[in-house]
Design an enzyme around this catalytic site. Structure first.
Site, PDB file in Angstrom:
ATOM      1  N   GLU A  72      13.851 -15.817  36.456  1.00  0.00           N
ATOM      2  CA  GLU A  72      14.484 -17.015  35.520  1.00  0.00           C
ATOM      3  C   GLU A  72      14.016 -16.466  34.189  1.00  0.00           C
ATOM      4  O   GLU A  72      12.757 -15.978  33.780  1.00  0.00           O
ATOM      5  CB  GLU A  72      13.452 -18.323  35.818  1.00  0.00           C
ATOM      6  CG  GLU A  72      13.904 -19.509  34.903  1.00  0.00           C
ATOM      7  CD  GLU A  72      13.145 -20.722  35.120  1.00  0.00           C
ATOM      8  OE1 GLU A  72      12.509 -20.613  36.070  1.00  0.00           O
ATOM      9  OE2 GLU A  72      13.153 -21.501  34.119  1.00  0.00           O
ATOM     10  N   ARG A  81      11.858 -29.462  27.327  1.00  0.00           N
ATOM     11  CA  ARG A  81      11.965 -28.111  27.529  1.00  0.00           C
ATOM     12  C   ARG A  81      10.962 -27.397  28.593  1.00  0.00           C
ATOM     13  O   ARG A  81      11.137 -26.362  29.136  1.00  0.00           O
ATOM     14  CB  ARG A  81      12.567 -27.077  26.404  1.00  0.00           C
ATOM     15  CG  ARG A  81      13.437 -27.490  25.734  1.00  0.00           C
ATOM     16  CD  ARG A  81      13.765 -26.502  24.449  1.00  0.00           C
ATOM     17  NE  ARG A  81      14.236 -27.222  23.526  1.00  0.00           N
ATOM     18  CZ  ARG A  81      15.917 -26.946  23.306  1.00  0.00           C
ATOM     19  NH1 ARG A  81      16.267 -26.565  24.231  1.00  0.00           N
ATOM     20  NH2 ARG A  81      16.335 -27.646  22.378  1.00  0.00           N
ATOM     21  N   PRO A 130      24.911 -22.318  28.815  1.00  0.00           N
ATOM     22  CA  PRO A 130      25.813 -22.703  27.847  1.00  0.00           C
ATOM     23  C   PRO A 130      25.225 -22.123  26.565  1.00  0.00           C
ATOM     24  O   PRO A 130      23.771 -22.289  26.230  1.00  0.00           O
ATOM     25  CB  PRO A 130      25.709 -24.393  27.959  1.00  0.00           C
ATOM     26  CG  PRO A 130      24.535 -24.633  29.083  1.00  0.00           C
ATOM     27  CD  PRO A 130      24.403 -23.365  29.873  1.00  0.00           C
ATOM     28  N   ASN A 131      25.902 -22.046  25.629  1.00  0.00           N
ATOM     29  CA  ASN A 131      25.634 -21.946  24.110  1.00  0.00           C
ATOM     30  C   ASN A 131      25.112 -20.382  23.775  1.00  0.00           C
ATOM     31  O   ASN A 131      25.040 -20.007  22.773  1.00  0.00           O
ATOM     32  CB  ASN A 131      24.524 -22.837  23.542  1.00  0.00           C
ATOM     33  CG  ASN A 131      25.237 -24.287  23.529  1.00  0.00           C
ATOM     34  OD1 ASN A 131      26.329 -24.311  22.994  1.00  0.00           O
ATOM     35  ND2 ASN A 131      24.543 -25.266  24.240  1.00  0.00           N
ATOM     36  N   HIS A 179      13.864 -17.066  29.720  1.00  0.00           N
ATOM     37  CA  HIS A 179      14.183 -17.894  28.579  1.00  0.00           C
ATOM     38  C   HIS A 179      13.846 -16.987  27.242  1.00  0.00           C
ATOM     39  O   HIS A 179      12.796 -16.340  27.260  1.00  0.00           O
ATOM     40  CB  HIS A 179      13.396 -19.255  28.410  1.00  0.00           C
ATOM     41  CG  HIS A 179      13.512 -19.896  29.649  1.00  0.00           C
ATOM     42  ND1 HIS A 179      14.686 -20.620  30.026  1.00  0.00           N
ATOM     43  CD2 HIS A 179      12.712 -20.208  30.789  1.00  0.00           C
ATOM     44  CE1 HIS A 179      14.433 -21.297  31.052  1.00  0.00           C
ATOM     45  NE2 HIS A 179      13.491 -20.898  31.638  1.00  0.00           N
ATOM     46  N   TYR A 181      16.276 -17.888  18.301  1.00  0.00           N
ATOM     47  CA  TYR A 181      16.760 -17.064  19.451  1.00  0.00           C
ATOM     48  C   TYR A 181      17.074 -15.611  18.943  1.00  0.00           C
ATOM     49  O   TYR A 181      17.731 -14.684  19.878  1.00  0.00           O
ATOM     50  CB  TYR A 181      18.204 -17.665  19.925  1.00  0.00           C
ATOM     51  CG  TYR A 181      17.968 -18.868  20.501  1.00  0.00           C
ATOM     52  CD1 TYR A 181      17.341 -19.076  21.722  1.00  0.00           C
ATOM     53  CD2 TYR A 181      18.314 -20.165  20.020  1.00  0.00           C
ATOM     54  CE1 TYR A 181      17.261 -20.176  22.512  1.00  0.00           C
ATOM     55  CE2 TYR A 181      18.132 -21.316  20.658  1.00  0.00           C
ATOM     56  CZ  TYR A 181      17.507 -21.411  21.816  1.00  0.00           C
ATOM     57  OH  TYR A 181      17.375 -22.572  22.356  1.00  0.00           O
ATOM     58  N   ALA A 204      20.228 -24.876  28.661  1.00  0.00           N
ATOM     59  CA  ALA A 204      19.951 -26.061  28.622  1.00  0.00           C
ATOM     60  C   ALA A 204      20.123 -26.643  30.169  1.00  0.00           C
ATOM     61  O   ALA A 204      19.392 -27.549  30.569  1.00  0.00           O
ATOM     62  CB  ALA A 204      21.145 -26.830  27.556  1.00  0.00           C
ATOM     63  N   ARG A 216      23.490 -18.566  16.336  1.00  0.00           N
ATOM     64  CA  ARG A 216      22.893 -20.010  16.728  1.00  0.00           C
ATOM     65  C   ARG A 216      21.369 -19.774  16.464  1.00  0.00           C
ATOM     66  O   ARG A 216      20.559 -19.268  17.262  1.00  0.00           O
ATOM     67  CB  ARG A 216      23.215 -20.180  18.184  1.00  0.00           C
ATOM     68  CG  ARG A 216      22.320 -21.423  18.831  1.00  0.00           C
ATOM     69  CD  ARG A 216      22.439 -21.411  20.262  1.00  0.00           C
ATOM     70  NE  ARG A 216      21.910 -22.350  20.764  1.00  0.00           N
ATOM     71  CZ  ARG A 216      21.398 -22.346  22.006  1.00  0.00           C
ATOM     72  NH1 ARG A 216      21.376 -21.028  22.675  1.00  0.00           N
ATOM     73  NH2 ARG A 216      20.826 -23.384  22.628  1.00  0.00           N
ATOM     74  N   ASN A 264      19.439 -16.783  32.764  1.00  0.00           N
ATOM     75  CA  ASN A 264      18.992 -17.803  31.637  1.00  0.00           C
ATOM     76  C   ASN A 264      19.961 -19.029  31.723  1.00  0.00           C
ATOM     77  O   ASN A 264      21.000 -18.890  31.095  1.00  0.00           O
ATOM     78  CB  ASN A 264      19.075 -17.078  30.359  1.00  0.00           C
ATOM     79  CG  ASN A 264      18.436 -17.911  29.213  1.00  0.00           C
ATOM     80  OD1 ASN A 264      18.415 -19.104  29.370  1.00  0.00           O
ATOM     81  ND2 ASN A 264      18.475 -17.535  28.096  1.00  0.00           N
ATOM     82  N   ARG A 273       7.969 -25.633  22.689  1.00  0.00           N
ATOM     83  CA  ARG A 273       8.804 -26.556  22.074  1.00  0.00           C
ATOM     84  C   ARG A 273       8.839 -27.981  22.557  1.00  0.00           C
ATOM     85  O   ARG A 273       7.791 -28.333  23.099  1.00  0.00           O
ATOM     86  CB  ARG A 273      10.356 -25.787  22.403  1.00  0.00           C
ATOM     87  CG  ARG A 273      10.518 -24.165  21.952  1.00  0.00           C
ATOM     88  CD  ARG A 273      11.852 -23.682  21.969  1.00  0.00           C
ATOM     89  NE  ARG A 273      12.816 -24.189  21.402  1.00  0.00           N
ATOM     90  CZ  ARG A 273      14.037 -24.011  21.596  1.00  0.00           C
ATOM     91  NH1 ARG A 273      14.282 -22.962  22.212  1.00  0.00           N
ATOM     92  NH2 ARG A 273      14.887 -24.734  20.988  1.00  0.00           N
TER      93      ARG A 273
HETATM   94  C1  DHK Z   1      18.253 -21.454  25.867  1.00  0.00           C
HETATM   95  C2  DHK Z   1      18.584 -22.575  25.595  1.00  0.00           C
HETATM   96  O1  DHK Z   1      19.876 -22.925  25.164  1.00  0.00           O
HETATM   97  C3  DHK Z   1      17.704 -23.804  25.571  1.00  0.00           C
HETATM   98  O2  DHK Z   1      18.435 -25.099  26.045  1.00  0.00           O
HETATM   99  C4  DHK Z   1      16.555 -23.883  26.401  1.00  0.00           C
HETATM  100  C5  DHK Z   1      16.936 -21.082  26.308  1.00  0.00           C
HETATM  101  C6  DHK Z   1      15.848 -22.421  26.189  1.00  0.00           C
HETATM  102  C7  DHK Z   1      16.075 -20.026  25.881  1.00  0.00           C
HETATM  103  O3  DHK Z   1      15.181 -19.915  25.408  1.00  0.00           O
HETATM  104  O4  DHK Z   1      16.704 -18.945  26.186  1.00  0.00           O
HETATM  105  O5  DHK Z   1      15.748 -24.944  26.333  1.00  0.00           O
END
Ligand code: DHK
Length: 141
Positions: A99, A112, A11-12, A101, A24, A78, A19, A75, A108
């Site tokens: 995995e 997390r 998500p996101n 991130h 990111y 959340a 964002r 990835n 953080r």
């Molecule tokens: C991305 C997210 O959206 C967070 O919810 C994770 C992760 C970290 C990332 O670092 O890619 O906590």
């Protein structure tokens, strides 16, 4: 025959580049996909790239991977920190899981720091920014 690697995003991550760019980065998910495709070609890998904001859709994509994929780069965003369902689906997948991130989750917020997926993953990467996606492909070469 070239290996097929599923690259799954939670998500996101569809908002990547827009964002919280200070966390990111400025690259979009489409940029990441394009760079991965180029890198995959140099490693004789093929990728199936997928993003969803829905936990069940990610679970179903992992089920699809059971029949098709030689590996998964995920990835879970959340869902990393909440999803037993994604862990269970990955436990039903027999090939390697990486995995990933984008940010260093350990630097953080405390919530997390725990990942359900890490109990299953062969390898975990965090903090390489979007470059991590290309680096993760090296695991499967
Ligand atoms: C991305 C997210 O959206 C967070 O919810 C994770 C992760 C970290 C990332 O670092 O890619 O906590």
């Amino acid at each position: 025959m070239s290996k097929l690697i599923y690259v799954l995003n939670g998500p996101n991550l569809n908002l990547l580049g827009k964002r919280q760019p200070e966390i990111y980065g400025h690259e979009t998910l489409a940029d990441v996909e394009e760079r991965m495709r180029k890198k995959a070609a140099t490693l004789d890998l093929t990728i199936e790239f997928f993003q969803s904001n829905y936990e069940g859709a990610i679970v179903e994509k992992i089920h699809e991977a059971r029949e098709k994929a030689d590996g998964i780069i995920i990835n879970p965003a959340a869902y990393t920190h909440t999803s037993v369902a994604i862990l269970d689906a990955l436990n039903a997948f027999d090939n390697p899981v990486v995995e990933l991130h984008i940010s260093n989750v350990h630097k953080r917020e405390a919530f997390r720091h725990h990942s359900f997926v890490s109990a299953r993953a062969e390898a975990v990467m965090a903090g390489f920014g979007t470059l991590g996606y290309e680096l993760a492909l090296e695991y499967f070469k």
